[in-house]
Design an enzyme around this catalytic site. Structure first.
Site, PDB file in Angstrom:
ATOM      1  N   HIS A   1     -27.702 115.472  24.684  1.00 12.09           N
ATOM      2  CA  HIS A   1     -26.282 115.932  25.432  1.00 12.09           C
ATOM      3  C   HIS A   1     -25.954 117.130  24.812  1.00 12.09           C
ATOM      4  O   HIS A   1     -24.610 117.318  24.833  1.00 12.09           O
ATOM      5  CB  HIS A   1     -25.379 114.678  25.652  1.00 12.09           C
ATOM      6  CG  HIS A   1     -25.839 113.489  25.843  1.00 12.09           C
ATOM      7  ND1 HIS A   1     -26.093 113.056  27.003  1.00 12.09           N
ATOM      8  CD2 HIS A   1     -26.518 112.426  25.041  1.00 12.09           C
ATOM      9  CE1 HIS A   1     -26.503 111.722  26.774  1.00 12.09           C
ATOM     10  NE2 HIS A   1     -26.916 111.369  25.859  1.00 12.09           N
TER      11      HIS A   1
ATOM     12  N   LYS B   1     -22.749 144.351  21.080  1.00 16.66           N
ATOM     13  CA  LYS B   1     -23.474 143.601  21.888  1.00 16.66           C
ATOM     14  C   LYS B   1     -24.947 143.794  21.801  1.00 16.66           C
ATOM     15  O   LYS B   1     -25.541 144.826  21.784  1.00 16.66           O
ATOM     16  CB  LYS B   1     -23.127 143.564  23.395  1.00 16.66           C
ATOM     17  CG  LYS B   1     -21.646 142.919  23.822  1.00 16.66           C
ATOM     18  CD  LYS B   1     -21.442 141.655  23.410  1.00 16.66           C
ATOM     19  CE  LYS B   1     -22.260 140.447  24.262  1.00 16.66           C
ATOM     20  NZ  LYS B   1     -21.834 140.498  25.600  1.00 16.66           N
TER      21      LYS B   1
ATOM     22  N   SER C   1     -24.698 146.677  25.474  1.00 13.65           N
ATOM     23  CA  SER C   1     -23.541 146.669  26.729  1.00 13.65           C
ATOM     24  C   SER C   1     -23.035 148.035  26.771  1.00 13.65           C
ATOM     25  O   SER C   1     -22.963 148.652  25.764  1.00 13.65           O
ATOM     26  CB  SER C   1     -22.638 145.707  26.264  1.00 13.65           C
ATOM     27  OG  SER C   1     -21.214 146.257  26.905  1.00 13.65           O
TER      28      SER C   1
ATOM     29  N   GLU D   1     -32.886 135.683  29.803  1.00 13.85           N
ATOM     30  CA  GLU D   1     -32.074 135.334  30.872  1.00 13.85           C
ATOM     31  C   GLU D   1     -32.561 135.658  32.038  1.00 13.85           C
ATOM     32  O   GLU D   1     -32.532 134.908  33.155  1.00 13.85           O
ATOM     33  CB  GLU D   1     -30.634 136.173  30.689  1.00 13.85           C
ATOM     34  CG  GLU D   1     -29.757 135.864  29.680  1.00 13.85           C
ATOM     35  CD  GLU D   1     -28.693 136.808  29.361  1.00 13.85           C
ATOM     36  OE1 GLU D   1     -28.229 137.238  30.426  1.00 13.85           O
ATOM     37  OE2 GLU D   1     -28.349 137.086  28.115  1.00 13.85           O
TER      38      GLU D   1
END
Ligand code: ARG
Length: 466
Positions: free
Chosen positions: A163, A290, A284, A297
């Site tokens: 979980h 970043k 970024s 992804e």
């Protein structure tokens, strides 16, 4: 509107009184994408021609002419100078027309005892067989990269989750070996699918077979098929083998996607378990700090498109009566894209896994949080004679006390621990460490470092056996 329905110069054949409309021509043509089958189309045609000659349907001279013409065509295609024409609808008619231009009448005899229906089914199977072999080799390489990393981290402790809550400590090597199991099943699925792909449709002709004395077994042998499709109607119409490949590819991509999701979480500065090599990340345009895990992804995103193609092929097939229907021309773009996406993704991941930097100290620290050894304390009490349900309850009280005091179980004093059970002795602290917890799970399939090394050895033996 009138433009779109303008007539092309020639009718399809003498059977037709007018040429096909321009828009219809573009709508029905497949050459823009099925030219990708060209070299397999030539390979299939050469095997067919060889068979025609062997049964007396072509002369030796005609066979030679066809071979010479096909060599020229292959060369033109490989050099990128072959002129593809949408007027000739698909890869098959383009190549056949060029062959006839090059060698004359022998080219016109090639289509004896054959239809584009069994021809295209053969081409796709040849193409897919090669694609499966590529994907299988990459799955093996990916497993190899994961196994190497797992071995290096057989002792590295991290939290195991259920979980997404810290559950029990595991070793990073054990976690990685879970993916080796998944990718190994994916490889098995592909190998199994390949057995059904590797059957020859040629000879089915349009749908019913042919009245010529053909030798299908000979063609099958020439093309490296394991045998022939046993029913002509089925051979030209079903694309279950392509659906099966897309299903196997979808499952493999789902595994890549789960791994990607974990990489993204692990790389989040909030978690900080790993770093990925810079070549797999981007920055970024506005936030200079970043470093984004774009590759995982995108792999996660591309999984959606692969699963979508599987759905497209299932729906493509579901309403089709026997035998061939033009619907099947729509099988190629999804199939090609599934194979491309899968092989590109796997190829990138082989390299990406090799560049994973585990931050062992951070993992170890997280593994000690969240009362991850609570089960170990319960097991300790059971081994001292308590019933498991009572032990579970006693430890729940201990966790509550520790939590209220802002401490870990291992930070409670012996005196405090003994308030929950008199069975607790000073040997209890050995089981309350993450190291003790993982080492205790020392059976096949368990997370103990020794078991990770054993799993690594088993995987290496399997991979080297092919
Ligand atoms: N381009 C067609 C396909 O991909 C080849 C077979 C066409 N056969 C036919 N009778 N129209 O399915």
């Amino acid at each position: 509107m009138t433009d779109q329905f303008a007539k092309k110069s020639e009718a399809w054949s003498a059977r037709f009184s007018e040429p096909v409309a321009e828009l219809v021509k573009r709508y029905t043509a497949s050459v823009d994408f099925d030219k990708r089958l060209a070299l397999h189309d030539i390979e299939g045609s050469l095997a067919h021609a060889d068979m025609l000659q062997s049964v007396g349907l072509l002369s030796a001279t005609e066979l030679d002419a066809i071979r010479g013409g096909m060599a020229t065509i292959r060369d033109e295609i490989e050099r990128g100078v072959f002129v593809w024409s949408i007027d000739l609808e698909d890869v098959h008619l383009n190549i056949e027309k060029r062959l006839t231009d090059l060698v004359g009448d022998a080219g016109k005899r090639l289509h004896t005892a054959r239809s584009r229906n069994d021809q295209v089914a053969t081409d796709i199977r040849l193409w897919l067989r090669a694609a499966i072999d590529d994907a299988s080799a990459l799955l093996a390489a990916l497993q190899g990269a994961l196994v190497d990393l797992a071995e290096a981290h057989a002792d590295t402790i991290m939290p195991g989750f259920t979980h997404l809550q810290v559950a029990q400590p595991v070793t990073f090597g054990h976690h990685l070996m879970a993916y080796v199991e998944m990718f190994s099943r994916d490889a098995e699925r592909l190998a199994d699918c390949r057995r059904r792909v590797n059957r020859l449709p040629l000879g089915a002709a349009a749908l019913a077979g042919t009245s010529y004395p053909i030798d299908r077994e000979r063609v099958a042998r020439t093309l490296g098929f394991d045998g022939v499709c046993g029913n002509s109607l089925d051979a030209v119409s079903d694309r279950d083998f392509a659906i099966e490949f897309c299903a196997a590819a979808s499952i493999a991509m789902v595994h890549v996607s789960r791994f990607s999701e974990e990489l993204v979480i692990w790389m989040s500065p909030r978690v900080g378990f790993i770093d990925l090599a810079d070549r797999f990340c981007t920055g970024s345009s506005i936030m200079p700090q970043k470093k984004n895990p774009d590759v995982p992804e995108l792999a996660r995103g591309k999984t959606g498109r692969v699963v979508g193609h599987l759905t497209a092929l299932l729906v493509l097939m579901k309403g089709q009566p026997l035998a061939y229907n033009k619907d099947n021309q729509e099988d190629k773009e999804p199939l090609f894209d599934v194979a491309d996406t899968l092989t590109d993704t796997l190829r990138i991941f082989v390299d990406l896994v090799g560049g994973i930097q585990a931050k062992a100290a951070r993992m170890r620290q997280a593994a000690a949080e969240g009362f991850s050894t609570a089960t170990d304390l319960a097991d300790y009490l059971v081994k001292k004679g308590m019933a498991f349900r009572d032990a579970h309850e006693a430890v729940a009280h201990a966790v509550r006390r520790a939590s209220d005091a802002g401490k870990d179980l291992s930070e409670l004093s012996l005196e405090q621990l003994r308030t929950f059970s008199a069975l607790v002795g000073d040997d209890v602290y050995a089981v309350l460490t993450p190291e003790g917890s993982v080492a205790a799970r020392d059976h096949i399939g368990g997370t103990a470092p020794a078991q990770v090394r054993a799993a690594v050895a088993r995987a290496r033996a399997r991979l080297s056996a092919g």
